[in-house]
Design a protein around this motif. Structure first.
Motif, PDB file in Angstrom:
ATOM      1  N   HIS A   1       1.245   5.120   0.565  1.00  0.00           N
ATOM      2  CA  HIS A   1       0.517   6.135   1.310  1.00  0.00           C
ATOM      3  C   HIS A   1       1.326   7.412   1.512  1.00  0.00           C
ATOM      4  O   HIS A   1       0.813   8.386   2.032  1.00  0.00           O
ATOM      5  N   GLY A   2       2.578   7.436   1.112  1.00  0.00           N
ATOM      6  CA  GLY A   2       3.424   8.609   1.316  1.00  0.00           C
ATOM      7  C   GLY A   2       4.251   8.883   0.090  1.00  0.00           C
ATOM      8  O   GLY A   2       3.740   9.323  -0.941  1.00  0.00           O
TER       9      GLY A   2
ATOM     10  N   ALA B   1       0.839  -1.194   0.000  1.00  0.00           N
ATOM     11  CA  ALA B   1       0.000   0.000   0.000  1.00  0.00           C
ATOM     12  C   ALA B   1       0.875   1.245   0.000  1.00  0.00           C
ATOM     13  O   ALA B   1       1.720   1.430   0.876  1.00  0.00           O
TER      14      ALA B   1
ATOM     15  N   THR C   1      -0.401  14.804   1.355  1.00  0.00           N
ATOM     16  CA  THR C   1       0.783  14.035   1.748  1.00  0.00           C
ATOM     17  C   THR C   1       2.022  14.910   1.743  1.00  0.00           C
ATOM     18  O   THR C   1       2.869  14.812   2.642  1.00  0.00           O
TER      19      THR C   1
ATOM     20  N   MET D   1       2.221  10.975  -2.828  1.00  0.00           N
ATOM     21  CA  MET D   1       0.876  10.577  -3.234  1.00  0.00           C
ATOM     22  C   MET D   1       0.018  11.750  -3.710  1.00  0.00           C
ATOM     23  O   MET D   1      -0.612  11.697  -4.761  1.00  0.00           O
TER      24      MET D   1
END
Length: 307
Positions: A4-5, A2, A77, A73
């Motif tokens: 996410h950053g 995943a 972010t 992202m």
């Protein structure tokens, strides 16, 4: 995994002596696609990249790297990571949208090895020429070496321990592999990933800060690495090492120099990494095999020539 950053390496801006000579080399020999120019810079992308550019050339009186950038992202972010950097004690600078062609606002900061790192969320999407509906497997109009993407950079500097901590504790990079010095405790180099690639950035201890060892471009197969070597010989490109294999990452490689003396790499293979993997450690007596698996020794140029 995943995301996410931080998503991936976004672009490297390198310094060259002659813009026209260098632009010809990167388009004709490397097979990168020129996507634009401004008053100081020429912009390139690899054929399978979707964003506007991944390599920027800037005319200067000395070679080397200005900055290495990562795409994140989205804008929230970017703001979150900017806040984490400040909380960690890192001074940041906002570079306004449009200062770099086709690129949104960037957050710039210096890491303890003296290198400038940038984060950004927005860059113009130009696609890879295949489209998003029923695409073909590859583009027929590629030329030269034609890498898929700009893959990673190896940076040389002094305090790689603090730089490693910053990437790990603030930006969530994972430690994939490391090489130890003779004492068995001190890191000579660390290979870090924010994805499931074997590395997105690597840091090696060096007496001088802010140095570039190489920027790497990804090919698909060992056969394409061998073809790249043929093309380098046809164009009389200065080859540092290869074709060969790394022990670290298990990738196949050629190191070579652009017309300004910046070292570049064509790279294929390498294993997939996940955050639950234990880091791989190489001891000093095996450092030659770690870097050049077949030769099992380092050449002097590889150790000492940086820009």
């Amino acid at each position: 995994m995943a995301f996410h950053g931080v998503l991936r390496p976004g672009h490297a801006q390198i310094r060259v002596f002659d813009l026209d000579e260098s632009a010809d080399f990167y388009s004709r020999v490397m097979g990168l696609q020129e996507t634009g120019r401004d008053a100081q810079r020429v912009y390139f992308k690899c054929w399978d990249e979707r964003d506007h550019h991944s390599l920027v050339l800037r005319k200067a009186d000395r070679a080397g790297i200005d900055c290495f950038a990562f795409k994140v992202m989205d804008t929230p972010t970017l703001r979150r990571l900017e806040g984490r950097l400040k909380e960690y004690g890192v001074a940041t600078e906002r570079v306004p949208a449009g200062e770099m062609l086709a690129t949104g606002e960037r957050v710039r900061f210096q890491i303890p090895t003296g290198h400038m790192i940038e984060l950004y969320a927005d860059k113009q999407r130009v696609g890879n020429g295949l489209g998003d509906l029923n695409p073909e497997a590859w583009r027929e109009d590629t030329r030269g070496i034609a890498p898929l993407r700009m893959d990673h950079a190896l940076l040389y500097g002094g305090d790689i321990d603090a730089a490693h901590r910053l990437f790990a504790e603030v930006l969530d990079f994972g430690l994939v592999e490391r090489v130890k010095l003779e004492d068995g405790q001190t890191d000579l180099g660390v290979w870090l990933s924010i994805s499931n690639k074997a590395h997105d950035i690597a840091l090696v201890r060096h007496a001088e800060d802010g140095k570039l060892h190489h920027v790497s471009f990804m090919l698909e197969t060992w056969e394409q690495v061998l073809r790249a070597a043929d093309l380098m010989t046809m164009h009389r490109v200065s080859i540092d090492m290869g074709p060969t294999r790394h022990g670290i990452t298990r990738g196949t490689t050629i190191y070579f120099f652009d017309p300004s003396g910046n070292r570049m790499e064509t790279f294929a293979g390498g294993y997939q990494w996940y955050p639950d993997h234990d880091p791989i450690t190489w001891t000093w007596e095996e450092v030659g095999r770690a870097i050049f698996y077949h030769d099992r020794k380092l050449n002097e140029a590889f150790l000492s020539v940086v820009t």
